[in-house]
Structure formats: C-alpha cells, structure tokens
Design a protein around this motif. Structure first.
Motif, PDB file in Angstrom:
ATOM      1  N   THR A  26       9.092  -0.462   3.934  1.00 29.03           N
ATOM      2  CA  THR A  26       8.755   0.789   4.182  1.00 29.03           C
ATOM      3  C   THR A  26       7.525   1.108   3.647  1.00 29.03           C
ATOM      4  N   PRO A  27       6.775   2.524   4.854  1.00 27.89           N
ATOM      5  CA  PRO A  27       5.601   2.141   3.826  1.00 27.89           C
ATOM      6  C   PRO A  27       5.396   2.876   2.278  1.00 27.89           C
ATOM      7  N   GLN A  28       6.076   3.086   1.455  1.00 33.42           N
ATOM      8  CA  GLN A  28       5.071   2.960   0.148  1.00 33.42           C
ATOM      9  C   GLN A  28       5.341   2.001  -0.816  1.00 33.42           C
ATOM     10  N   VAL A  29       6.717   0.764  -0.130  1.00 31.38           N
ATOM     11  CA  VAL A  29       6.171  -0.818  -0.854  1.00 31.38           C
ATOM     12  C   VAL A  29       5.034  -1.503  -0.335  1.00 31.38           C
ATOM     13  N   LYS A  30       5.050  -1.381   1.182  1.00 33.87           N
ATOM     14  CA  LYS A  30       3.705  -1.451   1.492  1.00 33.87           C
ATOM     15  C   LYS A  30       2.319  -0.936   1.205  1.00 33.87           C
ATOM     16  N   GLN A  31       2.758   0.418  -0.084  1.00 33.19           N
ATOM     17  CA  GLN A  31       1.565   1.150  -0.008  1.00 33.19           C
ATOM     18  C   GLN A  31       1.173  -0.071  -1.673  1.00 33.19           C
ATOM     19  N   LEU A  32       1.941  -0.400  -2.399  1.00 28.36           N
ATOM     20  CA  LEU A  32       2.434  -0.908  -3.552  1.00 28.36           C
ATOM     21  C   LEU A  32       1.516  -2.583  -3.677  1.00 28.36           C
ATOM     22  N   LEU A  33       2.076  -2.482  -2.658  1.00 22.05           N
ATOM     23  CA  LEU A  33       1.702  -4.751  -2.039  1.00 22.05           C
ATOM     24  C   LEU A  33       0.620  -4.781  -1.975  1.00 22.05           C
ATOM     25  N   ARG A  34      -0.636  -3.878  -2.526  1.00 26.15           N
ATOM     26  CA  ARG A  34      -1.767  -5.383  -2.387  1.00 26.15           C
ATOM     27  C   ARG A  34      -2.182  -6.611  -2.701  1.00 26.15           C
ATOM     28  N   GLU A  35      -2.570  -7.003  -1.685  1.00 23.57           N
ATOM     29  CA  GLU A  35      -2.698  -8.210  -1.946  1.00 23.57           C
ATOM     30  C   GLU A  35      -3.877  -9.155  -3.476  1.00 23.57           C
ATOM     31  N   GLY A  36      -2.451 -10.275  -3.890  1.00 25.04           N
ATOM     32  CA  GLY A  36      -3.257 -10.716  -5.014  1.00 25.04           C
ATOM     33  C   GLY A  36      -3.083  -9.593  -6.215  1.00 25.04           C
TER      34      GLY A  36
END
Length: 165
Positions: A26-36
């Motif tokens: 989901t876009p919402q979760v992808k936005q929260l998961l930033r590399e590292g």
C-alpha cells in the motif's frame, strides 16, 4: 497535529492483517518504510483473533522480515496457564463471533512469537504479563486475578528472521 494525524509517521489501514504482502504494497506503508529507518509494528491484543490454521507465528515472522533492522515489534495476546479456562474462553468467543476467532494461548505459545527477536525490558528475557511491565507506575489499575492475562513483550528486530515452521 498528533502522531495519529500525521500520515508521514503513522498509517491506519482497514485490511486483514494476515495479508502482509498486500499491506506492505500500500502507498501508506511504502511511505513509512524509508531505507534504513526503523519503525514499529504493533500486534496488541489481536493475535488471539487469528486461528492456528492461519499461522499467527508465521504472520509475525513475515512482518519482522519486512521491517528494517532496528525496528520494534510489540506483541501481546490473551493467555492462561489453565487449559480448561483457555478452552472455556475460546469456546465463548467462537460462539459470539460465529467461529471467526483464534484462541487463548498458553504463555509458552505466546513466547514463540518472539523467537529470533531481542526482548526489551523483560525479566529473564521472556515475555510477561503486560500490566507488570512498569509496576511502579500509577498510570492504571493492575489486574487483580491471574486466571487469564494479557501476555507479551516489546522486541527489537536486529536482522531479518529466518523462516521457521
């Protein structure tokens, strides 16, 4: 703006938590998961809703494997050492939910959720009754009985977990 109102720090999704691949896309979760950047996944008083046939332990593994190192996992669920009481509560919940419920588990079964994770602030590095995490606090009343409890812990995800069955 509160934490829950800030979409850059919090996502609330109305989805089946067992569908981890869909959730992580989901876009919402992808936005929260930033590399590292570590995050927290909270499974607070929900895993007893998942039947064993849907592998709640695998659910925790799948989520932990998708989170960056340094993230946290919070897990708690209804538990009892008394097999008859577990069966009674589970039977009641199955009746009121038309069978759409998991079960009350033993503390040792709840402990399995933390395999491969580093428990924080836990006595003897094992989960515990959650009302005892900070027993010197006056923030809330303590459960007076011990027949069934909310049992769990907070764990650090150091590295991706290996799949276990």
């Amino acid at each position: 703006m509160g934490l829950a109102e800030d979409p850059s720090t919090t996502a609330v999704l109305e989805m089946d938590m067992r569908e981890t691949d869909k959730i992580f896309e989901t876009p919402q979760v992808k936005q929260l998961l930033r590399e590292g950047q570590p995050v927290a996944a909270l499974f607070v008083s929900v895993l007893h809703c998942i039947p064993d046939t849907d592998d709640p332990w695998g659910l925790i593994r799948r989520v932990a494997n998708r989170l960056p190192a340094g993230s946290y996992m919070v897990v708690s669920q209804l538990a009892s050492d008394d097999p008859a009481l577990r069966a009674e509560i589970t039977g009641f919940m199955h009746a009121v939910t038309d069978g759409n419920w998991g079960r009350v588990r033993s503390p040792s079964e709840v402990t399995r959720f933390f395999e491969g994770l580093e428990l924080l602030e836990a006595e003897e590095q094992k989960p515990m009754e959650v009302s005892l995490w900070h027993p010197d606090s006056d923030l809330g009343p303590r459960q007076r009985s011990k027949e069934w409890i909310e049992y769990g812990g907070v764990a650090l995800i150091k590295t991706a977990l290996k799949r276990t069955n």
